[in-house]
Design an enzyme around this catalytic site. Structure first.
Site, mmCIF file in Angstrom:
data_model
loop_
_atom_site.group_PDB
_atom_site.id
_atom_site.type_symbol
_atom_site.label_atom_id
_atom_site.label_comp_id
_atom_site.label_asym_id
_atom_site.label_seq_id
_atom_site.Cartn_x
_atom_site.Cartn_y
_atom_site.Cartn_z
ATOM 1 N N SER A 161 0.842 -92.547 110.248
ATOM 2 C CA SER A 161 0.635 -93.982 110.482
ATOM 3 C C SER A 161 1.692 -94.431 111.475
ATOM 4 C CB SER A 161 0.817 -94.761 109.188
ATOM 5 O OG SER A 161 0.169 -94.121 108.138
ATOM 6 N N GLY A 387 8.655 -94.281 106.779
ATOM 7 C CA GLY A 387 9.859 -93.908 106.030
ATOM 8 C C GLY A 387 11.063 -93.790 106.961
ATOM 9 N N GLU A 389 13.666 -92.412 109.312
ATOM 10 C CA GLU A 389 13.478 -91.372 110.335
ATOM 11 C C GLU A 389 14.818 -90.981 110.934
ATOM 12 O OE1 GLU A 389 10.557 -92.741 113.124
ATOM 13 O OE2 GLU A 389 8.902 -92.326 111.741
HETATM 14 N N1 LIG Z 1 -1.970 -86.124 97.109
HETATM 15 C C1 LIG Z 1 -2.269 -85.346 98.146
HETATM 16 N N2 LIG Z 1 -3.155 -84.338 97.984
HETATM 17 C C2 LIG Z 1 -3.473 -83.551 99.025
HETATM 18 N N3 LIG Z 1 -2.959 -83.667 100.258
HETATM 19 C C3 LIG Z 1 -2.096 -84.656 100.484
HETATM 20 C C4 LIG Z 1 -1.715 -85.564 99.444
HETATM 21 N N4 LIG Z 1 -0.842 -86.432 99.958
HETATM 22 C C5 LIG Z 1 -0.688 -86.078 101.277
HETATM 23 N N5 LIG Z 1 -1.453 -85.039 101.583
HETATM 24 C C6 LIG Z 1 -1.543 -84.364 102.881
HETATM 25 O O1 LIG Z 1 -0.459 -84.740 103.656
HETATM 26 C C7 LIG Z 1 -0.850 -85.358 104.856
HETATM 27 C C8 LIG Z 1 0.090 -86.482 105.188
HETATM 28 O O2 LIG Z 1 -0.012 -87.509 104.289
HETATM 29 P P1 LIG Z 1 0.117 -89.037 104.710
HETATM 30 O O3 LIG Z 1 -0.607 -89.289 105.939
HETATM 31 O O4 LIG Z 1 -0.209 -89.812 103.516
HETATM 32 O O5 LIG Z 1 1.632 -89.109 105.016
HETATM 33 P P2 LIG Z 1 2.472 -90.417 105.284
HETATM 34 O O6 LIG Z 1 3.584 -90.406 104.329
HETATM 35 O O7 LIG Z 1 1.602 -91.571 105.304
HETATM 36 O O8 LIG Z 1 3.018 -90.121 106.732
HETATM 37 P P3 LIG Z 1 3.347 -91.152 107.890
HETATM 38 O O9 LIG Z 1 4.586 -91.846 107.529
HETATM 39 O O10 LIG Z 1 3.468 -90.288 109.036
HETATM 40 O O11 LIG Z 1 2.165 -92.050 107.956
HETATM 41 C C9 LIG Z 1 -2.227 -85.864 104.617
HETATM 42 O O12 LIG Z 1 -2.967 -85.898 105.797
HETATM 43 C C10 LIG Z 1 -2.776 -84.825 103.647
HETATM 44 O O13 LIG Z 1 -3.257 -83.710 104.365
HETATM 45 MG MG LIG Z 2 0.895 -92.831 106.672
#
Ligand SMILES: Nc1ncnc2c1ncn2[C@@H]1O[C@H](COP(=O)(O)OP(=O)(O)OP(=O)(O)O)[C@@H](O)[C@H]1O
Ligand SMILES: [Mg+2]
Length: 1108
Positions: A161, A387, A389
């Protein structure tokens, strides 16, 4: 199925870090690793959920799991994000507390996925219904749209994101979703024009080129080939596991569900295409004769297409890329742009265009999903924000992001402590002060309005004169040098410290999560976020409605000479609003941890996780939580869980749960300082006490299990034995029965065989005997027949012989006798023959006479006088008698045909004949008259209705008669009615009753012997009717009237009969006088009618014509 009642059941490691014993970074990490290896990705710190990214799909997000966690207490089941979502939703719905779910963690830790899991859980458990489902669907479908435009592949996360998102989901009092509001924070717009190595631009560009139909691409003047666009990085255009084409369809579908109109979608795609086109515009340098550098657009094709897409005049945009106009008060100065400036202007336009489009999308989605009802809402906020960085090269964006995370950490610490304190107060437990690091000082370093870094940056940006990133750093060096969390080469030097890890153009901040080195390059520029006014004005001139909306400042009528707000200022303000918003809500934390850098499952990199748990302040979190009492539990579940450890509480405790626990704890000899009794919970100071209890429980459970097993086995064996015994009896009984049945059947069939043989033998024997008997009988019969035949024939022969002889004798004797008789009677024969012939003749004549009568008998009419004549005189007597018999017989036949009425008439006729026959000359003429009785048809004639109703009885006779006047002998017509009881005289015209004489009052009736119709009704002297005197009347139906009077007069008066006096002279009483009525025969002048004349006072003479 195993039934869980506590998260302590079958725990892998410890489910709640608060129970970690001893607590250290190492044990914390070990516990996380241990759980991660067993696919337990969630662990609690009190009510905070730590979520490890599994990087693979686990079967723990199924609808069954949703049902499992629904309406269960937080600590009842293994740690799960659903438990947190359920707790938040229930306290929102049931306790009316607004909630916020704060999801933090570094890029790729799983924040966005966690936020989606929370939303989908709440959607699954909240109310249902057409309208509610639509709202849910719209809220959920806003995610793919925002992800397409705001997410990109980075080295850390394939779906990272690139903006902060806070979404308020609004519920009504029942907990049904009403709508939502999304706030977005700081989109990383620099990505639009440049992406670091191994990363991509925002997903939507790749999705559009891969997924749109040829037709759409043609309309957007785009080519499917990524390599044709400068803004798209090529080395990582295709991402493993990402199907851009399919995602494009998902996004379009989601836009439709959210409520985007077709033309809006088209406008958005046109803007995306315009950004791509913008990237392809290239400039070449051109020197002017006055020595200034200018730029020219190399190939105008892309510019032309972009202008066509947005409806901008090409020359306007071309000029905006070549010149920059600076307005100051009344002055306007235009300067040419060199190539670098032109590129800067182009990229600034692209960044602005895209970020404004993104903000417009959020606003548009908000418009669709906003709650319609104006009632008070309950709110659940979900914060998915970037988060902390720490990169090698940290710039303005990281500075802003980390500032945001500092603020979140602050609020986290504050709220956790507050919550802890509140719980202690609520439960009446003494509060022990907790030592913790307060990062307010770092927040102050950044956001302080006077000397904070952001304020300093704004000051630099707004200051007149030459401003650069260096001047900004200088300013920091002078203002913040003394701050204990700020470091720079210069500030270090001033303290006589050398730090080669600190370059000259950088400053370092010691965040709560670690030290971060920021390069000041680009800080001023990014904070200014400038877009040349010429460009915004060119955009405003576009005919494209959306683009016009996005650049309102380009409106020449609203020229604002003030500088726009800086990016830092705006961000600080929105973070401030967010923090205030969060503080009003009940917080729920999800702390996401990334287990490895490889985006791979099953790998747990200690150093990486350790780093995250440090900067997330998780150890701090555990310490705060355990500072007073590590574990707490409500009395009921506590007693339920441990009651088997004390004889007094096992198996049932009758009193309140708290008293049970108060009995239990001393009984287990737990030191009193190890626990405290709150109002509704027991607080346990050290985890080891809890584990001591758990250990005792485990042992006890084993003992109990053994006991239960023992009893169960005993019961099972016993019941099995009893069952066997019972079965054996049944089987034996059945077997015996079966054997006996079989034996019986055998005996029966044997008996039947023997019996049949015996019977067969006996039958055959009998048959033989019978046959023999029959043969004997037949033989006897035959023999006797033969014998009888012989006898008979012999007898016949004898009889025949005898008969012949007798016949011969008889013949001979007859002949002889005949001869003898003839000889003897020859002399008498003639004398006897005469009598015999006479008798015979007579007989024949009689026979002929009777048979002859059959054909000559007269008709059946009683008045037929014919009778055949007789031939012989000697038949006279018989003939007469026969005639009489025949007549009587046919009369009887004739009478039998009569109906009752006719019979009555004939009876009357008969009576008439008895009275008048041969006594009155008139009689013969009356014989042929039908005795009709009612000649006036009084009951049918409406004229006489009144009269009819005056007479009660049935009318036997109704006729018009003449009442003879005594004075002149003339007749007056009167209606004469005869009923069973009376005689009535009435006026012929009016039907009015003139006189009514009851029949008993009649003494006699007088008539003449002549052929007239006169008659006098004589009344009994002294009777009521006699006052007026007798009636002298004449009628054409005299015979009938007198006969009927005779019949009824007798019965009514109960006398033998009414006297009928037939004479040619009789007296009639007229009032006082008696007048003699005399009948004479006369040849009358005036025809044949009867006339009556008064001769004198005492005589009325009636002349009757002489009968011819
Ligand atoms: N509970 C889960 N089960 C399976 N895969 C997961 C799960 N949580 C995260 N993932 C995997 O990890 C990847 C990254 O998760 P996500 O996009 O939610 O991260 P984020 O913390 O939002 O990162 P950013 O800050 O970059 O947005 C997802 O695309 C998915 O493939
Ligand atoms: Mg995200």
């Amino acid at each position: 199925m195993e039934v869980k009642t506590s998260l302590l059941d079958n725990m892998i490691g410890v489910g709640d870090m608060v129970l970690l014993e001893p607590l250290s970074e190492e044990t914390f990490l070990d516990n996380l690793r241990n759980r991660f290896d067993h696919n337990e990705i969630y662990t609690y710190i009190g009510s905070v959920v730590i979520s490890m990214n599994p990087y693979r799909s686990l079967p723990i997000f199924t609808p069954d799991k949703v049902e499992e966690y629904r309406n269960r207490n937080f600590y009842e089941l293994s740690p799960h994000i659903y438990a947190l979502a359920d707790e938040a939703y229930r306290s929102l719905r049931d306790q009316d507390k607004d909630q916020c779910i704060l999801i933090t963690g570094e890029s790729g830790a799983g924040k966005t996925e966690a936020s989606k899991l929370v939303m989908s859980y709440v959607a699954a458990v909240c109310g249902k219904g057409q309208e509610v489902n639509k709202v849910k669907e719209q809220l959920l479908q806003s995610n793919p749209v925002l992800e397409a435009f705001g997410n990109a592949k980075t080295v850390r996360n394939d779906n990272s994101s690139r903006f902060g998102k806070y979404m308020d989901i609004e519920f009504d009092f029942k907990g049904d979703p009403l709508g939502g509001v999304i706030s977005n924070y700081l989109l990383e717009k620099s990505r639009v024009v440049k992406q670091p190595r191994g990363e991509r631009n925002f997903h939507v560009f790749y999705q559009l080129l891969s997924g749109a139909s040829d037709d759409t691409l043609k309309k957007l003047k785009l080519d499917r080939d990524f390599s044709k666009y400068n803004y798209l990085s090529l080395d990582s255009a295709a991402v493993n596991g990402l199907d851009d084409a399919a995602n494009f369809r998902t996004v379009r579908n989601a836009m439709q569900i959210v409520g985007f109109m077709e033309d809006e979608v088209q406008s958005v795609l046109e803007l995306v295409a315009a950004v791509l086109k913008l990237g392809n515009i290239e400039f070449k340098p051109e020197s002017r004769c006055n020595g200034t550098d200018e730029s020219r657009i190399k190939d105008k094709n892309d510019l032309k297409e972009m202008c066509e897409l947005l409806g901008i005049e090409q020359s306007v945009l071309e000029r905006a890329f070549s010149y920059r106009t600076v307005e100051a008060k009344l002055e306007k100065v235009s300067t040419t742009l060199n190539v670098a400036q032109a590129y800067y202007a182009r990229d600034a336009l692209a960044k602005n265009l895209y970020s404004r489009l993104f903000s417009w999308l959020v606003t548009r989605i908000n418009e669709s999903i906003k709650a319609q009802a104006k009632t008070r809402h309950k709110v659940m906020g979900v914060l998915d924000i970037y988060g902390f960085e720490i990169f090698e090269d940290n710039s303005f964006e990281q500075f802003i992001i980390n500032y945001c995370n500092e603020k979140l950490q602050q609020i986290f610490i504050e709220l956790t402590l507050r919550e802890e304190q509140e719980e202690y107060v609520r439960e009446g437990i003494e509060w022990t002060n907790i030592e913790y690091f307060n990062n307010a000082i770092i927040c102050d370093l950044i956001e302080n309005h006077q000397n904070g870094i952001l304020a300093m940056l704004d000051e630099e940006c707004l200051r007149p004169g030459t401003v650069s990133d260096e001047t900004f750093l200088d300013k920091l060096n002078t203002i913040c040098a003394e701050h204990q969390h700020f470091e720079s080469r210069l500030s270090k030097n001033s303290k006589f410290l050398t730090d080669h890890s600190l370059p000259h153009s950088c400053f370092r901040i010691q965040h709560y999560a670690g030290k971060v080195l920021y390069r000041t390059e680009g800080f001023v520029d990014k904070n200014n976020d400038l877009l040349y006014r010429d460009l915004s004005q060119a955009m405003y001139k576009a005919t494209h409605s959306l683009i016009k909306q996005l650049f309102p400042e380009g409106n020449p009528a609203k020229v604002n000479l003030k500088r726009p707000l800086t990016a830092g200022f705006q961000f600080r303000a929105s973070v401030g609003t967010l923090m205030r918003n969060l503080q009003t809500k009940n917080p729920n934390y999800i702390r996401c941890i990334k287990p490895n850098d490889k985006k791979a499952p099953h790998i747990f990199t200690d150093s990486l996780v350790c780093h995250q748990l440090r900067y997330l302040g998780l150890m701090e979190n555990v310490r705060v939580r355990r500072a007073g009492y590590a574990f707490r539990q409500a009395y009921e579940p506590c007693l339920e869980r441990y009651k088997m450890l004390c004889k007094r509480t096992w198996p049932h405790w009758k009193g309140p749960a708290r008293e049970g626990v108060e009995v239990l704890m001393p009984d287990l000899q737990v030191p009193t300082e190890e626990y405290a009794y709150g109002r509704s919970k027991i607080f346990i100071r050290n985890p080891r006490t809890l584990f001591f209890l758990e250990e005792r429980r485990k042992q006890c459970l084993e003992d109990l299990a053994a006991l239960i097993q023992k009893i169960y086995r005993g019961w099972k064996c016993r019941s099995h034995f009893l069952l066997l015994k019972e079965s054996q009896i049944v089987v034996a009984a059945w077997y015996r029965r079966f054997a006996q049945q079989k034996k019986y059947k055998q005996i029966k069939s044997a008996t039947t065989v023997v019996q049949s043989y015996t019977r067969g033998w006996q039958a055959r024997k009998l048959l033989r005997e019978l046959k023999y008997q029959k043969r004997c009988e037949e033989a006897v019969t035959t023999i006797s027949a033969f014998w009888h035949g012989t006898q008979a024939r012999r007898e016949l022969r004898r009889l025949k012989e005898e008969a012949r002889r007798k016949h011969a004798v008889a013949v001979i004797w007859a002949y002889w006798k005949g001869l003898k008789v003839r000889r003897e009677y020859r002399k008498f024969f003639r004398a006897n023959a005469g009598k015999k012939i006479y008798d015979f003749t007579i007989q024949r004549i009689m026979q002929k006479y009777f048979l002859g009568l059959k054909s000559t008998v007269p008709s059946m009419s009683p008045i037929d006088k014919n009778w055949p004549s007789r031939r012989y005189l000697f038949l006279d007597g018989a003939h007469t008698e026969l005639r009489r018999i025949f007549h009587l017989w046919r009369c009887k036949k004739y009478r039998s045909q009569f109906t009752e009425e006719k019979k009555a008439v004939y009876e009357e006729k008969l009576e008439a004949s008895e009275i008048f026959k041969d006594k009155k000359t008139l009689y013969p003429s009356s014989v042929s008259q039908p005795f009709k009785g009612d000649y006036l048809e009084i009951s049918k004639n409406p004229k006489y209705q009144k009269l009819n109703s005056a007479v009660d009885e049935k009318v036997l006779l109704a006729d018009v008669v003449n009442k003879i006047n005594r004075a002149n002998g003339k007749g007056t017509p009167r209606i004469f009615l005869l009923t069973k009881k009376s005689v009535v005289l009435a006026d012929q015209k009016t039907g009015q009753v003139k006189a009514s004489v009851p029949l008993p009052d009649l003494s006699s009736v007088s008539v003449s012997t002549q052929n007239d119709g006169f008659f006098a009704l004589k009344l009994k002297e002294g009777s009521a009717s006699a006052i007026k005197g007798d009636f002298l009347l004449s009628s054409e139906h005299l015979i009938e009237i007198i006969t009927k009077l005779h019949r009824t007069g007798a019965t009514a008066a109960e006398r033998e009969q009414l006297d009928i006096d037939i004479s040619d002279e009789f007296l009639v009483q007229f009032k006082q006088d008696k007048v003699c009525v005399k009948f004479i025969q006369a040849a009358l002048k005036n025809g044949n009618s009867v006339s009556c004349k008064r001769k004198n006072n005492r005589l009325l003479e009636v002349s009757v014509p002489v009968m011819a």
